[in-house]
Every structure is written in C-alpha cells, then in structure tokens.
Design a protein around this motif. Structure first.
Motif, PDB file in Angstrom:
ATOM      1  N   GLU A 122       0.746  -1.295  -0.093  1.00 55.05           N
ATOM      2  CA  GLU A 122       0.003   0.038  -0.072  1.00 55.05           C
ATOM      3  C   GLU A 122       0.901   1.189  -0.062  1.00 55.05           C
ATOM      4  O   GLU A 122       1.784   1.279   0.880  1.00 55.05           O
ATOM      5  CB  GLU A 122      -0.677   0.096   1.145  1.00 55.05           C
ATOM      6  CG  GLU A 122      -1.712   1.067   1.250  1.00 55.05           C
ATOM      7  CD  GLU A 122      -1.348   2.374   1.789  1.00 55.05           C
ATOM      8  OE1 GLU A 122      -0.358   2.357   2.662  1.00 55.05           O
ATOM      9  OE2 GLU A 122      -2.008   3.598   1.393  1.00 55.05           O
ATOM     10  N   SER A 123       0.733   2.043  -0.936  1.00 49.51           N
ATOM     11  CA  SER A 123       1.415   3.205  -1.166  1.00 49.51           C
ATOM     12  C   SER A 123       0.689   4.556  -1.169  1.00 49.51           C
ATOM     13  O   SER A 123       1.212   5.603  -1.571  1.00 49.51           O
ATOM     14  CB  SER A 123       2.560   3.235  -2.075  1.00 49.51           C
ATOM     15  OG  SER A 123       2.070   3.069  -3.405  1.00 49.51           O
ATOM     16  N   GLY A 124      -0.505   4.417  -0.709  1.00 48.56           N
ATOM     17  CA  GLY A 124      -1.234   5.637  -0.875  1.00 48.56           C
ATOM     18  C   GLY A 124      -1.148   6.641   0.222  1.00 48.56           C
ATOM     19  O   GLY A 124      -0.797   6.448   1.382  1.00 48.56           O
ATOM     20  N   ILE A 125      -1.193   8.186   0.005  1.00 51.61           N
ATOM     21  CA  ILE A 125      -0.997   9.239   0.696  1.00 51.61           C
ATOM     22  C   ILE A 125      -2.156   9.885   0.850  1.00 51.61           C
ATOM     23  O   ILE A 125      -2.702  10.429  -0.126  1.00 51.61           O
ATOM     24  CB  ILE A 125       0.295   9.956   0.170  1.00 51.61           C
ATOM     25  CG1 ILE A 125       1.625   9.125   0.097  1.00 51.61           C
ATOM     26  CG2 ILE A 125       0.484  11.165   0.895  1.00 51.61           C
ATOM     27  CD1 ILE A 125       2.964   9.926  -0.401  1.00 51.61           C
ATOM     28  N   ASN A 126      -2.658  10.113   1.959  1.00 47.96           N
ATOM     29  CA  ASN A 126      -3.939  10.960   2.409  1.00 47.96           C
ATOM     30  C   ASN A 126      -3.682  12.407   1.664  1.00 47.96           C
ATOM     31  O   ASN A 126      -2.807  13.065   2.233  1.00 47.96           O
ATOM     32  CB  ASN A 126      -4.395  11.120   3.712  1.00 47.96           C
ATOM     33  CG  ASN A 126      -5.004   9.745   4.391  1.00 47.96           C
ATOM     34  OD1 ASN A 126      -5.474   8.949   3.468  1.00 47.96           O
ATOM     35  ND2 ASN A 126      -5.291   9.685   5.662  1.00 47.96           N
ATOM     36  N   GLY A 127      -4.598  12.852   0.880  1.00 48.10           N
ATOM     37  CA  GLY A 127      -4.772  14.180   0.568  1.00 48.10           C
ATOM     38  C   GLY A 127      -4.031  14.436  -0.717  1.00 48.10           C
ATOM     39  O   GLY A 127      -3.918  15.480  -1.306  1.00 48.10           O
ATOM     40  N   ILE A 158      -5.224   1.134  -8.607  1.00 47.84           N
ATOM     41  CA  ILE A 158      -5.284   2.711  -8.513  1.00 47.84           C
ATOM     42  C   ILE A 158      -6.629   3.465  -8.305  1.00 47.84           C
ATOM     43  O   ILE A 158      -7.379   3.021  -8.952  1.00 47.84           O
ATOM     44  CB  ILE A 158      -4.623   3.370  -9.788  1.00 47.84           C
ATOM     45  CG1 ILE A 158      -3.088   2.848 -10.183  1.00 47.84           C
ATOM     46  CG2 ILE A 158      -4.665   4.912  -9.935  1.00 47.84           C
ATOM     47  CD1 ILE A 158      -2.761   3.230 -11.527  1.00 47.84           C
ATOM     48  N   LEU A 159      -6.549   3.995  -7.175  1.00 46.11           N
ATOM     49  CA  LEU A 159      -7.905   4.584  -6.710  1.00 46.11           C
ATOM     50  C   LEU A 159      -7.293   6.189  -6.571  1.00 46.11           C
ATOM     51  O   LEU A 159      -6.600   6.427  -5.523  1.00 46.11           O
ATOM     52  CB  LEU A 159      -8.478   4.277  -5.508  1.00 46.11           C
ATOM     53  CG  LEU A 159      -9.367   4.880  -4.774  1.00 46.11           C
ATOM     54  CD1 LEU A 159     -10.710   5.228  -5.614  1.00 46.11           C
ATOM     55  CD2 LEU A 159      -9.997   4.268  -3.364  1.00 46.11           C
ATOM     56  N   GLY A 160      -7.758   7.283  -7.427  1.00 48.33           N
ATOM     57  CA  GLY A 160      -7.257   8.299  -6.942  1.00 48.33           C
ATOM     58  C   GLY A 160      -8.562   9.392  -7.626  1.00 48.33           C
ATOM     59  O   GLY A 160      -9.485   8.938  -8.256  1.00 48.33           O
ATOM     60  N   GLY A 161      -8.005  10.796  -7.523  1.00 43.40           N
ATOM     61  CA  GLY A 161      -9.081  11.757  -7.820  1.00 43.40           C
ATOM     62  C   GLY A 161      -9.981  12.346  -7.035  1.00 43.40           C
ATOM     63  O   GLY A 161     -10.339  13.697  -7.544  1.00 43.40           O
ATOM     64  N   THR A 162     -10.257  11.991  -5.998  1.00 43.49           N
ATOM     65  CA  THR A 162     -11.081  12.686  -4.997  1.00 43.49           C
ATOM     66  C   THR A 162     -10.422  13.990  -4.510  1.00 43.49           C
ATOM     67  O   THR A 162     -11.300  14.893  -4.578  1.00 43.49           O
ATOM     68  CB  THR A 162     -11.198  11.746  -3.796  1.00 43.49           C
ATOM     69  OG1 THR A 162     -11.956  10.464  -4.111  1.00 43.49           O
ATOM     70  CG2 THR A 162     -12.415  12.575  -2.682  1.00 43.49           C
ATOM     71  N   ASN A 163      -9.328  14.185  -4.239  1.00 39.54           N
ATOM     72  CA  ASN A 163      -8.546  15.148  -3.684  1.00 39.54           C
ATOM     73  C   ASN A 163      -8.448  16.221  -4.933  1.00 39.54           C
ATOM     74  O   ASN A 163      -8.573  17.393  -4.937  1.00 39.54           O
ATOM     75  CB  ASN A 163      -7.041  14.915  -3.220  1.00 39.54           C
ATOM     76  CG  ASN A 163      -7.277  14.185  -1.953  1.00 39.54           C
ATOM     77  OD1 ASN A 163      -8.273  14.752  -1.151  1.00 39.54           O
ATOM     78  ND2 ASN A 163      -6.503  13.169  -1.903  1.00 39.54           N
ATOM     79  N   ASP A 164      -8.277  15.879  -6.335  1.00 38.11           N
ATOM     80  CA  ASP A 164      -8.197  16.789  -7.521  1.00 38.11           C
ATOM     81  C   ASP A 164      -9.764  17.245  -7.455  1.00 38.11           C
ATOM     82  O   ASP A 164      -9.819  18.603  -7.829  1.00 38.11           O
ATOM     83  CB  ASP A 164      -8.164  15.785  -8.556  1.00 38.11           C
ATOM     84  CG  ASP A 164      -6.744  15.383  -8.724  1.00 38.11           C
ATOM     85  OD1 ASP A 164      -5.952  15.254  -7.572  1.00 38.11           O
ATOM     86  OD2 ASP A 164      -6.311  14.774  -9.865  1.00 38.11           O
ATOM     87  N   LEU A 165     -10.788  16.546  -7.340  1.00 40.28           N
ATOM     88  CA  LEU A 165     -12.196  17.009  -7.421  1.00 40.28           C
ATOM     89  C   LEU A 165     -12.444  18.189  -6.271  1.00 40.28           C
ATOM     90  O   LEU A 165     -12.957  19.198  -6.358  1.00 40.28           O
ATOM     91  CB  LEU A 165     -13.338  15.867  -7.177  1.00 40.28           C
ATOM     92  CG  LEU A 165     -13.368  15.155  -8.138  1.00 40.28           C
ATOM     93  CD1 LEU A 165     -14.535  14.007  -7.743  1.00 40.28           C
ATOM     94  CD2 LEU A 165     -14.033  15.821  -9.533  1.00 40.28           C
ATOM     95  N   GLY A 166     -11.694  17.981  -4.950  1.00 47.61           N
ATOM     96  CA  GLY A 166     -11.909  18.948  -3.974  1.00 47.61           C
ATOM     97  C   GLY A 166     -11.114  20.135  -4.466  1.00 47.61           C
ATOM     98  O   GLY A 166     -11.275  21.146  -3.770  1.00 47.61           O
ATOM     99  N   SER A 167     -10.007  20.254  -5.303  1.00 49.28           N
ATOM    100  CA  SER A 167      -9.224  21.158  -5.737  1.00 49.28           C
ATOM    101  C   SER A 167      -9.585  21.724  -7.031  1.00 49.28           C
ATOM    102  O   SER A 167      -9.035  22.765  -7.673  1.00 49.28           O
ATOM    103  CB  SER A 167      -7.699  20.743  -5.912  1.00 49.28           C
ATOM    104  OG  SER A 167      -7.166  20.344  -4.696  1.00 49.28           O
ATOM    105  N   HIS A 168     -10.946  21.643  -7.261  1.00 51.29           N
ATOM    106  CA  HIS A 168     -11.534  21.787  -8.593  1.00 51.29           C
ATOM    107  C   HIS A 168     -10.691  21.622  -9.933  1.00 51.29           C
ATOM    108  O   HIS A 168     -11.004  22.380 -10.722  1.00 51.29           O
ATOM    109  CB  HIS A 168     -11.935  23.249  -8.452  1.00 51.29           C
ATOM    110  CG  HIS A 168     -12.642  23.412  -7.096  1.00 51.29           C
ATOM    111  ND1 HIS A 168     -13.766  23.026  -7.169  1.00 51.29           N
ATOM    112  CD2 HIS A 168     -12.381  24.075  -6.059  1.00 51.29           C
ATOM    113  CE1 HIS A 168     -14.522  23.391  -5.914  1.00 51.29           C
ATOM    114  NE2 HIS A 168     -13.492  24.134  -5.153  1.00 51.29           N
ATOM    115  N   TYR A 169     -10.100  20.580 -10.010  1.00 45.91           N
ATOM    116  CA  TYR A 169      -9.292  20.218 -11.314  1.00 45.91           C
ATOM    117  C   TYR A 169     -10.449  19.787 -12.211  1.00 45.91           C
ATOM    118  O   TYR A 169     -11.641  19.300 -11.939  1.00 45.91           O
ATOM    119  CB  TYR A 169      -8.545  19.008 -10.945  1.00 45.91           C
ATOM    120  CG  TYR A 169      -7.000  19.153 -10.233  1.00 45.91           C
ATOM    121  CD1 TYR A 169      -7.026  20.404  -9.621  1.00 45.91           C
ATOM    122  CD2 TYR A 169      -6.132  18.337 -10.260  1.00 45.91           C
ATOM    123  CE1 TYR A 169      -5.710  20.624  -9.048  1.00 45.91           C
ATOM    124  CE2 TYR A 169      -5.161  18.656  -9.577  1.00 45.91           C
ATOM    125  CZ  TYR A 169      -4.752  19.747  -8.781  1.00 45.91           C
ATOM    126  OH  TYR A 169      -3.654  19.980  -8.136  1.00 45.91           O
TER     127      TYR A 169
END
Length: 182
Positions: free
Chosen positions: A17-22, A47-58
């Motif tokens: 596991e190498s995920g980093i919160n935020g 690969i699970l990613g993109g939630t923080n991008d959405l929070g940053s309005h990417y």
C-alpha cells in the motif's frame, strides 16, 4: 481485509500500500514509477485517485488524463511472460461539495479505458459499493468525514478488489495475452 503500509505475505501473495492521504493525481503520477521500479513481484496494481483533485476543482481532462497515464505506466511495465494487470477504481462519491458532473465524466472515461484494455485492465465501480444515495445502509461504510471509508468500508473495498482479481485471473486462464498495450 485491512492493509497497512509495507508488505504482507500470505500464501505467496504480497500486498503493498503506498497511498498518501490528501494526495492529488499529479503527485501520484510522479511517484508511481518509483513504486513500479521498486517492486519485482507485481501481479496487480490498483489505482484509486481523483477525489482530492475534485476537491481542488481540477477539470475532467486533467484528472482523467493523469489516471489513465498511471494505468498506462503499469501496462508498460508489464510483459507477456510476466504480466502486470491494472485495476481501475472509479472515483467514489463523497461528502465534499464537488462538481458531481466532473466525477461522473471521469468515471465514464475510466470505465471506457478499462473496456478498451480489458485484456490487461479490470474496472471496479465504487458507486456500486459506496453510494449512500442509492442505499442508506451503506452509511456504515463511510467515516464521519464522508470522504474516507470506515474500517468496514475498507474491508468491503478489499473484498470487492480480491473478488475482481480472482475473476480476472480466471478469465486470463482461458484467454491468452497478446499484448500489454491498449
């Protein structure tokens, strides 16, 4: 199934596991080659990613492009004799005030990518696991921040991912791999 950092071996399987919160996908994209080059016994990369991008309005293009580039990196590392499969996990619904249309557009793009690369890529639809709007009983799968999963939620995701891997490998027994490209 709760996974902690580092590797755990059980019956000839290691889980890293190498995920980093935020973390946003831009940084994941830069870290992934290091991860891929540091592990020699990879069979699946999830690969699970993109939630923080959405929070940053990417926007859709940036998020989807970064996620697909990561999956393509995995496939480039693969070879016919020792394939590495990629598992696409769609961006889960969350309790943040995000642009739901962007999340849905990214997820549609991810699903299409997985479909086009189905010989090397599996797709897990997180909405089916976590969408509390469709099923209120799923509230227990979320932590109180409505962004991260609860222990039960991580267990559920782990179970779905494990089943996806088993089903994917069963299909591969009957279908030979011709290429690691999409």
């Amino acid at each position: 199934m709760k996974i902690k950092s580092g590797a755990k071996s059980e019956k000839n399987m290691s889980i890293y596991e190498s995920g980093i919160n935020g973390e946003r996908t831009t940084f994941m994209l830069h870290r992934l080659p290091l991860f891929l080059n540091s592990i020699t016994d990879l069979k699946f990369v999830i690969i699970l990613g993109g939630t923080n991008d959405l929070g940053s309005h990417y926007d859709t293009k940036k998020i989807l492009g970064n996620l697909i580039r990561m999956h393509k990196m995995v496939l480039q590392k693969s070879n016919i004799e020792d394939p590495i499969y990629s598992i696409v996990v769609s961006i889960p619904p969350c309790g943040w005030n995000i642009d739901e249309s962007v999340r849905q557009a990214v997820n549609i793009g991810l699903k299409e990518f997985a479909k086009n690369c189905s010989h090397m890529v599996a797709f897990v639809d997180s909405d089916e696991i976590f969408d509390v709007l469709k099923n209120q009983k799923k509230q227990i799968l979320w932590s109180s921040d409505k962004v991260h999963f609860s222990d039960m939620g991580y267990d559920e995701l782990g179970n779905v991912l494990f089943q996806t891997m088993i089903e994917f490998l069963e299909k591969k027994k009957t279908n030979s791999i011709m290429s690691n490209t999409c």
